[in-house]
Write a protein that holds these residues in place. Structure first.
Motif, PDB file in Angstrom:
ATOM      1  N   ARG A 293      10.399   1.523  33.749  1.00  0.00           N
ATOM      2  CA  ARG A 293      11.083   0.819  34.761  1.00  0.00           C
ATOM      3  C   ARG A 293      11.609   1.527  35.770  1.00  0.00           C
ATOM      4  O   ARG A 293      11.419   1.395  36.933  1.00  0.00           O
ATOM      5  N   VAL A 294      12.368   2.700  35.596  1.00  0.00           N
ATOM      6  CA  VAL A 294      12.869   3.872  36.566  1.00  0.00           C
ATOM      7  C   VAL A 294      11.736   4.387  37.207  1.00  0.00           C
ATOM      8  O   VAL A 294      11.608   4.234  38.665  1.00  0.00           O
ATOM      9  N   ARG A 295      10.573   4.566  36.586  1.00  0.00           N
ATOM     10  CA  ARG A 295       9.598   5.135  37.115  1.00  0.00           C
ATOM     11  C   ARG A 295       8.761   4.392  37.945  1.00  0.00           C
ATOM     12  O   ARG A 295       8.375   4.738  39.307  1.00  0.00           O
ATOM     13  N   GLU A 296       8.537   3.051  37.423  1.00  0.00           N
ATOM     14  CA  GLU A 296       7.892   1.932  38.420  1.00  0.00           C
ATOM     15  C   GLU A 296       8.884   1.828  39.708  1.00  0.00           C
ATOM     16  O   GLU A 296       8.271   1.406  40.966  1.00  0.00           O
ATOM     17  N   ALA A 297      10.237   1.699  39.453  1.00  0.00           N
ATOM     18  CA  ALA A 297      11.037   1.247  40.792  1.00  0.00           C
ATOM     19  C   ALA A 297      11.134   2.415  41.618  1.00  0.00           C
ATOM     20  O   ALA A 297      11.148   2.183  42.747  1.00  0.00           O
ATOM     21  N   LEU A 298      10.920   3.771  41.066  1.00  0.00           N
ATOM     22  CA  LEU A 298      11.022   4.872  42.081  1.00  0.00           C
ATOM     23  C   LEU A 298       9.555   5.051  42.862  1.00  0.00           C
ATOM     24  O   LEU A 298       9.626   5.748  44.084  1.00  0.00           O
ATOM     25  N   ARG A 299       8.716   4.355  42.683  1.00  0.00           N
ATOM     26  CA  ARG A 299       7.463   4.355  43.490  1.00  0.00           C
ATOM     27  C   ARG A 299       7.433   3.324  44.651  1.00  0.00           C
ATOM     28  O   ARG A 299       6.757   3.755  45.572  1.00  0.00           O
ATOM     29  N   ALA A 300       8.389   2.548  44.677  1.00  0.00           N
ATOM     30  CA  ALA A 300       8.665   1.497  45.901  1.00  0.00           C
ATOM     31  C   ALA A 300      10.011   2.030  46.484  1.00  0.00           C
ATOM     32  O   ALA A 300      10.062   1.727  47.633  1.00  0.00           O
TER      33      ALA A 300
END
Length: 349
Positions: A293-300
């Motif tokens: 979830r952190v990895r996906e959030a840091l993409r945006a």
């Protein structure tokens, strides 16, 4: 005594034979004895103690054990925690002298270096792998695996070990082998910081114990001992008598993040504190999906905040270190049990 005799009242002798001079003599003796009730005139004589003639006894040292120091053939360095420590990072200081070994004085044939007790001999990996394959034996069939999983996966299983924030600790290896004496598999319930990287936990459990993971569901693991496991011929695992103090490592958060100026770092921290929390973590929870979830959030987003209220300052820093390596990202602030993560400049480069 003479005064006492003179003070007696004298009576005229009579012809009665019971008042003979012997009566007066016995009366004299009875009066001279003590009248103290705690000092009786007659006491029982103590029986003489029997003296045994024995040779000179040699005093043995109770602290000296012929089985010490213990010698273990385990081919790895002994540490307090295997999954939560990184041998590649050298500490900058220690909170206790290195001579204080957690295994006790003179109880282990290895020298404690402050963080580990290294294995001195050379490691023959081919011989080790052959021995492990021999103990594991043939792979389990589907029916055997289903039987073991159905028997040990439930929460009411008595063969369970709780894995907490310490991760795979040294004494846990001894607990696993103690369960393997009477059970073919052990149920391991993982909670806290180690659940961020379950692959790392499974690797160290199999590598250090010699077993095999036959079931994995979220934070529940089943560790199988092997077909040819013999508890009587298991290797010696010396037990740690206390938890050693954690050494001092370099500072985790820099005053100025790499690639930013002081003003930009300050602005990023303020943006992170004012942004909505991505998720709220609980104390000793299950953090299996946090990394993704952190990895996906840091993409945006450029900055992400994690709410770690009631988790604890120590666990917050451990979570930040694991996320830094797994996501990867840059932790720029730990304040009031809040973690601020910056994605860094890797995308721009």
């Amino acid at each position: 005594m003479l005064v006492k005799v003179l003070s007696w009242p004298l009576k005229a002798p009579t012809k009665n034979p019971k008042y003979s001079p012997f009566i007066y003599f016995f009366r004299f003796l009875s009066q001279t004895l003590s009248q103290d009730p705690y000092d009786p005139p007659f006491t029982l004589a103590c029986k003489p103690k029997k003296t045994t003639k024995e040779g000179p006894q040699t005093k043995e040292n109770p602290n000296k054990d012929p089985k010490l120091p213990q010698k273990s053939d385990l081919p790895f360095d002994f540490r307090y925690s295997y999954s939560e420590s990184n041998p590649g990072v050298e500490p900058i200081g220690y909170r206790e002298p290195k001579r204080f070994s957690p295994f006790g004085p003179g109880r282990l044939d290895r020298k404690w270096t402050g963080t580990a007790a290294p294995f001195q001999a050379e490691v023959d990996m081919e011989k080790i792998m052959e021995e492990r394959n021999r103990v594991l034996g043939d792979p389990l069939t589907e029916e055997e695996a289903e039987y073991l999983v159905e028997r040990y996966r439930h929460s009411d299983c008595s063969r369970q070990i709780n894995l907490g924030k310490g991760g795979v600790t040294h004494n846990m290896l001894d607990d696993i082998h103690n369960h393997w004496k009477r059970a073919e598999a052990v149920r391991i319930k993982c909670l806290g910081v180690p659940t961020l990287d379950m692959d790392n936990v499974c690797f160290h459990l199999e590598d250090k114990s010699g077993g095999k993971i036959i079931y994995r569901h979220i934070n529940i693991l089943l560790l199988y001992r092997g077909r040819n496991y013999d508890p009587k011929s298991r290797t010696v695992i010396p037990v740690m008598l206390w938890k050693p103090y954690a050494p001092i490592y370099p500072k985790l958060v820099k005053n100025v993040a790499d690639g930013l100026t002081f003003e930009e770092t300050k602005e990023m921290r303020n943006r992170g504190l004012n942004s909505p929390a991505l998720m709220k973590l609980t104390r000793n929870g299950v953090y299996v999906n946090v990394v993704e979830r952190v990895r996906e959030a840091l993409r945006a987003e450029e900055v992400v905040r994690l709410d770690c209220t009631h988790v604890g300052t120590s666990d917050c820093k451990k979570i930040g270190v694991k996320l830094r390596d797994l996501v990867p990202c840059v932790p720029i602030l730990f304040k009031d049990e809040q973690i601020i993560l910056w994605k860094g400049k890797r995308d721009e480069e």
